[in-house]
Design a protein around this motif. Structure first.
Motif, PDB file in Angstrom:
ATOM      1  N   PRO A 114       1.087  -0.797  -0.089  1.00 12.22           N
ATOM      2  CA  PRO A 114      -0.063  -0.344  -0.089  1.00 12.22           C
ATOM      3  C   PRO A 114       0.640   1.349  -0.031  1.00 12.22           C
ATOM      4  O   PRO A 114       0.697   1.805  -0.865  1.00 12.22           O
ATOM      5  CB  PRO A 114      -0.917  -0.079   1.315  1.00 12.22           C
ATOM      6  CG  PRO A 114      -0.928  -1.939   1.515  1.00 12.22           C
ATOM      7  CD  PRO A 114       0.437  -1.996   0.903  1.00 12.22           C
ATOM      8  N   MET A 115       1.864   1.118   0.603  1.00 13.15           N
ATOM      9  CA  MET A 115       2.848   2.556   0.767  1.00 13.15           C
ATOM     10  C   MET A 115       3.495   2.981  -0.499  1.00 13.15           C
ATOM     11  O   MET A 115       3.799   3.356  -1.105  1.00 13.15           O
ATOM     12  CB  MET A 115       3.877   2.302   2.426  1.00 13.15           C
ATOM     13  CG  MET A 115       3.134   2.129   3.730  1.00 13.15           C
ATOM     14  SD  MET A 115       1.958   3.644   3.309  1.00 13.15           S
ATOM     15  CE  MET A 115       2.893   5.092   3.615  1.00 13.15           C
ATOM     16  N   LEU A 118       0.852   3.945  -3.081  1.00 14.18           N
ATOM     17  CA  LEU A 118       0.653   5.907  -2.411  1.00 14.18           C
ATOM     18  C   LEU A 118       1.951   6.337  -2.959  1.00 14.18           C
ATOM     19  O   LEU A 118       1.932   7.847  -3.574  1.00 14.18           O
ATOM     20  CB  LEU A 118       0.469   5.660  -1.261  1.00 14.18           C
ATOM     21  CG  LEU A 118       0.385   6.919  -0.633  1.00 14.18           C
ATOM     22  CD1 LEU A 118      -0.697   7.153  -1.293  1.00 14.18           C
ATOM     23  CD2 LEU A 118       0.430   7.176   0.935  1.00 14.18           C
ATOM     24  N   ALA A 119       3.074   5.917  -2.982  1.00 15.28           N
ATOM     25  CA  ALA A 119       4.257   6.741  -3.469  1.00 15.28           C
ATOM     26  C   ALA A 119       4.148   6.662  -4.628  1.00 15.28           C
ATOM     27  O   ALA A 119       4.670   7.942  -5.642  1.00 15.28           O
ATOM     28  CB  ALA A 119       5.612   5.720  -2.778  1.00 15.28           C
ATOM     29  N   LEU A 121       1.280   6.966  -7.060  1.00 18.46           N
ATOM     30  CA  LEU A 121       0.245   8.062  -7.268  1.00 18.46           C
ATOM     31  C   LEU A 121       0.546   9.059  -6.217  1.00 18.46           C
ATOM     32  O   LEU A 121       0.585  10.122  -7.775  1.00 18.46           O
ATOM     33  CB  LEU A 121      -1.015   7.487  -6.259  1.00 18.46           C
ATOM     34  CG  LEU A 121      -1.404   6.202  -6.592  1.00 18.46           C
ATOM     35  CD1 LEU A 121      -2.689   6.026  -6.030  1.00 18.46           C
ATOM     36  CD2 LEU A 121      -2.228   5.813  -8.283  1.00 18.46           C
ATOM     37  N   LEU A 122       1.654   9.211  -5.692  1.00 20.65           N
ATOM     38  CA  LEU A 122       2.562  10.674  -5.685  1.00 20.65           C
ATOM     39  C   LEU A 122       3.437  11.450  -6.426  1.00 20.65           C
ATOM     40  O   LEU A 122       3.197  12.581  -6.767  1.00 20.65           O
ATOM     41  CB  LEU A 122       3.313  11.154  -4.445  1.00 20.65           C
ATOM     42  CG  LEU A 122       1.958  10.645  -2.872  1.00 20.65           C
ATOM     43  CD1 LEU A 122       2.273  10.277  -1.446  1.00 20.65           C
ATOM     44  CD2 LEU A 122       0.656  11.618  -2.572  1.00 20.65           C
TER      45      LEU A 122
END
Length: 140
Positions: A114-115, A118-119, A121-122
């Protein structure tokens, strides 16, 4: 380990890294951390090492039996709470029941995925914002 179930044995600093637990072939019933913290002396190192083990218990939902030749030895439940301990520099033994494992946590099921998503996507969002602000394409 017979009626106690299965354990993932961690020696010293192996307990600092979550991958040493998540890479086990099957989810264990407990974490067994064996360590020699004598080289720390009587400063904060043994307490920090215990705190890192407590974090492993909480992120995995697994109880931990921590055995340290110079202390701090402890029984930790699956939430990371210390149920019983032997203080730093003292010899002894703990006679307390092993807490049951908790259901698998989100982290124990997914790891760092998940991280990483997220990274990614950022980074994509940052690139799109930069492109919009400069009027350039991503390939430029």
């Amino acid at each position: 380990m017979g009626p106690l179930g299965t354990a993932v044995p961690l020696i010293c600093y192996e307990g600092v890294f979550a991958r040493n637990i998540t890479s086990a072939p099957a989810r264990p019933d407990m974490i067994l951390m064996i360590t020699n913290d004598a080289w720390f002396g009587k400063v904060s190192g043994p307490y920090q090492h215990l705190a890192q083990g407590r974090l492993r218990s909480a992120e995995q939902g697994l109880p931990m039996v921590r055995v340290a030749n110079t202390g701090v030895s402890a029984m930790v439940d699956g939430t990371g709470r210390v149920l019983a301990h032997i203080p730093l520099g003292e010899a002894g033994w703990i006679d307390t029941p092993l807490p049951p494992p908790l259901p698998a946590t989100l982290y124990s099921r997914t790891g760092n995925a998940p991280m990483l998503v997220l990274a990614a996507l950022l980074m994509l969002a940052g690139a799109l914002i930069h492109r919009r602000a400069t009027g350039r394409r991503l390939s430029d």
